[in-house]
Write an enzyme that holds these catalytic residues in place. Structure first.
Site, PDB file in Angstrom:
ATOM      1  N   LYS A  13      28.232  28.589  43.229  1.00 29.17           N
ATOM      2  CA  LYS A  13      28.993  28.124  44.402  1.00 29.17           C
ATOM      3  C   LYS A  13      28.803  26.625  44.632  1.00 29.17           C
ATOM      4  O   LYS A  13      29.747  25.913  44.907  1.00 29.17           O
ATOM      5  CB  LYS A  13      28.531  28.840  45.686  1.00 29.17           C
ATOM      6  CG  LYS A  13      28.778  30.314  45.719  1.00 29.17           C
ATOM      7  CD  LYS A  13      28.449  30.879  47.094  1.00 29.17           C
ATOM      8  CE  LYS A  13      26.991  30.730  47.496  1.00 29.17           C
ATOM      9  NZ  LYS A  13      26.053  31.556  46.695  1.00 29.17           N
ATOM     10  N   ARG A  88      26.488  34.228  55.860  1.00 31.95           N
ATOM     11  CA  ARG A  88      25.722  35.144  55.010  1.00 31.95           C
ATOM     12  C   ARG A  88      25.388  36.432  55.734  1.00 31.95           C
ATOM     13  O   ARG A  88      24.717  37.290  55.156  1.00 31.95           O
ATOM     14  CB  ARG A  88      24.411  34.483  54.587  1.00 31.95           C
ATOM     15  CG  ARG A  88      24.479  33.818  53.210  1.00 31.95           C
ATOM     16  CD  ARG A  88      23.331  32.880  53.138  1.00 31.95           C
ATOM     17  NE  ARG A  88      22.627  32.837  51.909  1.00 31.95           N
ATOM     18  CZ  ARG A  88      22.516  31.708  51.190  1.00 31.95           C
ATOM     19  NH1 ARG A  88      23.156  30.627  51.528  1.00 31.95           N
ATOM     20  NH2 ARG A  88      21.774  31.694  50.126  1.00 31.95           N
ATOM     21  N   ARG A 127      16.904  26.773  37.057  1.00 28.56           N
ATOM     22  CA  ARG A 127      17.485  25.699  37.853  1.00 28.56           C
ATOM     23  C   ARG A 127      16.437  24.674  38.287  1.00 28.56           C
ATOM     24  O   ARG A 127      15.340  25.041  38.693  1.00 28.56           O
ATOM     25  CB  ARG A 127      18.100  26.362  39.086  1.00 28.56           C
ATOM     26  CG  ARG A 127      19.149  25.573  39.749  1.00 28.56           C
ATOM     27  CD  ARG A 127      20.133  26.467  40.417  1.00 28.56           C
ATOM     28  NE  ARG A 127      19.659  26.914  41.721  1.00 28.56           N
ATOM     29  CZ  ARG A 127      20.473  27.412  42.638  1.00 28.56           C
ATOM     30  NH1 ARG A 127      21.772  27.528  42.405  1.00 28.56           N
ATOM     31  NH2 ARG A 127      20.006  27.800  43.780  1.00 28.56           N
ATOM     32  N   ARG A 160      12.743  24.517  42.707  1.00 30.80           N
ATOM     33  CA  ARG A 160      12.655  24.938  44.111  1.00 30.80           C
ATOM     34  C   ARG A 160      11.792  26.183  44.221  1.00 30.80           C
ATOM     35  O   ARG A 160      11.870  27.076  43.394  1.00 30.80           O
ATOM     36  CB  ARG A 160      14.062  25.258  44.650  1.00 30.80           C
ATOM     37  CG  ARG A 160      14.792  24.058  45.177  1.00 30.80           C
ATOM     38  CD  ARG A 160      16.259  24.331  45.403  1.00 30.80           C
ATOM     39  NE  ARG A 160      16.555  25.601  46.056  1.00 30.80           N
ATOM     40  CZ  ARG A 160      17.790  26.035  46.308  1.00 30.80           C
ATOM     41  NH1 ARG A 160      18.827  25.299  45.979  1.00 30.80           N
ATOM     42  NH2 ARG A 160      17.996  27.194  46.886  1.00 30.80           N
ATOM     43  N   ARG A 171      15.904  37.041  46.621  1.00 30.52           N
ATOM     44  CA  ARG A 171      17.154  36.492  47.192  1.00 30.52           C
ATOM     45  C   ARG A 171      18.350  37.357  46.812  1.00 30.52           C
ATOM     46  O   ARG A 171      19.277  37.521  47.597  1.00 30.52           O
ATOM     47  CB  ARG A 171      17.363  35.056  46.712  1.00 30.52           C
ATOM     48  CG  ARG A 171      16.399  34.090  47.379  1.00 30.52           C
ATOM     49  CD  ARG A 171      16.386  32.761  46.688  1.00 30.52           C
ATOM     50  NE  ARG A 171      17.622  32.026  46.847  1.00 30.52           N
ATOM     51  CZ  ARG A 171      18.025  31.072  46.018  1.00 30.52           C
ATOM     52  NH1 ARG A 171      17.299  30.755  44.964  1.00 30.52           N
ATOM     53  NH2 ARG A 171      19.152  30.439  46.243  1.00 30.52           N
TER      54      ARG A 171
HETATM   55  P1  AMP Z   1      21.021  28.335  49.109  1.00 25.64           P
HETATM   56  O1  AMP Z   1      20.709  26.968  48.589  1.00 25.64           O
HETATM   57  O2  AMP Z   1      22.413  28.442  49.649  1.00 25.64           O
HETATM   58  O3  AMP Z   1      20.724  29.427  48.125  1.00 25.64           O
HETATM   59  O4  AMP Z   1      20.060  28.578  50.366  1.00 25.64           O
HETATM   60  C1  AMP Z   1      18.648  28.476  50.238  1.00 25.64           C
HETATM   61  C2  AMP Z   1      17.958  29.162  51.401  1.00 25.64           C
HETATM   62  O5  AMP Z   1      18.376  28.554  52.647  1.00 25.64           O
HETATM   63  C3  AMP Z   1      18.260  30.646  51.576  1.00 25.64           C
HETATM   64  O6  AMP Z   1      17.483  31.473  50.728  1.00 25.64           O
HETATM   65  C4  AMP Z   1      17.924  30.832  53.048  1.00 25.64           C
HETATM   66  O7  AMP Z   1      16.521  30.847  53.266  1.00 25.64           O
HETATM   67  C5  AMP Z   1      18.465  29.539  53.670  1.00 25.64           C
HETATM   68  N1  AMP Z   1      19.898  29.683  54.041  1.00 25.64           N
HETATM   69  C6  AMP Z   1      20.954  28.982  53.527  1.00 25.64           C
HETATM   70  N2  AMP Z   1      22.102  29.361  54.107  1.00 25.64           N
HETATM   71  C7  AMP Z   1      21.779  30.331  55.001  1.00 25.64           C
HETATM   72  C8  AMP Z   1      22.537  31.143  55.890  1.00 25.64           C
HETATM   73  N3  AMP Z   1      23.875  31.033  55.987  1.00 25.64           N
HETATM   74  N4  AMP Z   1      21.859  32.032  56.671  1.00 25.64           N
HETATM   75  C9  AMP Z   1      20.519  32.140  56.618  1.00 25.64           C
HETATM   76  N5  AMP Z   1      19.749  31.430  55.765  1.00 25.64           N
HETATM   77  C10 AMP Z   1      20.365  30.527  54.972  1.00 25.64           C
END
Ligand code: AMP
Length: 215
Positions: A13, A88, A127, A160, A171
């Site tokens: 994404k 989400r 990654r 990360r 996740r």
């Molecule tokens: P991402 O980089 O989009 O995979 O997000 C990394 C982390 O940020 C996730 O595993 C959550 O801990 C937090 N996060 C990002 N977006 C959201 C969301 N919409 N709702 C809740 N937590 C989020």
């Protein structure tokens, strides 16, 4: 136009959102990056979010919704944007719809990018991200020119905490339990478009643009 890029962690994404933003001129809003920035800057929100973030769990809705709506209220989102990583949960989707409707706006399209779970795990665990500018690389698909250094800014690349294999697996479970129900939410509202994410970056980008520009 308001577009949501939807799909499991690791489906691409973020990469696709950057390319789509370049082609359409829309702003790219990503809650994951907003959290990473808050954590880097050690703001109050960053300190609260870090606990969940490092475990691969979702940050509670009230923090996430407030942060996203505040970002959406900025001028560069007045006529639309690309949302990546939000919503989400069903509560986030409902809060977003409500906030947009109050201003006479709606989500135009939700593009669901799909890939098999084994592929997602391998993508997540290979990654590497830049500590300085947040650019993302992959040891297999998109290696940096110099190992361990960012092509964009020369910053140090690191893995990360939430991309380490065990957290990556968690996740994906969180996605299946809390986020996947949104597929039906948007399908029932006639907004959902589905594309295959198990192709080259260029092919997915082409199909994504066609989906967004199609009527
Ligand atoms: P991402 O980089 O989009 O995979 O997000 C990394 C982390 O940020 C996730 O595993 C959550 O801990 C937090 N996060 C990002 N977006 C959201 C969301 N919409 N709702 C809740 N937590 C989020």
């Amino acid at each position: 136009m308001y577009v949501i890029l939807f799909g499991a962690p690791g489906v691409g994404k973020g990469t696709q959102a950057v390319l789509l933003a370049e082609k359409t001129g829309l702003s790219h809003i990503t809650t994951g990056e907003l959290f990473r920035e808050a954590i880097r800057q050690e703001t109050e929100l960053g300190k609260q979010a870090k606990v969940y973030y490092d475990r691969g769990q979702l940050v509670p809705d009230h923090f996430t919704i407030a942060m996203l709506l505040e970002r959406l209220s900025k001028g560069d989102c007045a006529d639309g944007c690309i949302l990546d990583g939000f919503p989400r949960t069903l509560e986030q989707a409902a809060a977003l719809d409500e906030a947009l409707v109050r201003e006479g706006r709606v989500i135009d399209k939700v593009v669901y990018i799909q890939a098999p779970e084994g592929e997602l795990l391998s993508r997540l665990s290979g990654r590497w991200s830049c500590r300085q500018c947040g650019s993302v690389y992959h040891e297999r698909f998109q290696p940096p020119r110099e190992a361990g250094r960012c092509d964009q800014c020369g910053g140090e690349l690191y893995q990360r905490e939430d991309d380490k294999p065990e957290t990556a697996r968690r996740r994906l479970e969180v996605y299946a339990q809390q986020t996947a129900p949104l597929i039906d939410y948007y399908r029932e509202r006639g907004k959902l478009l589905e594309i295959d994410g198990d192709k080259s970056v260029e092919e997915v980008a082409e199909n994504l643009l066609a989906a967004v520009e199609g009527s």
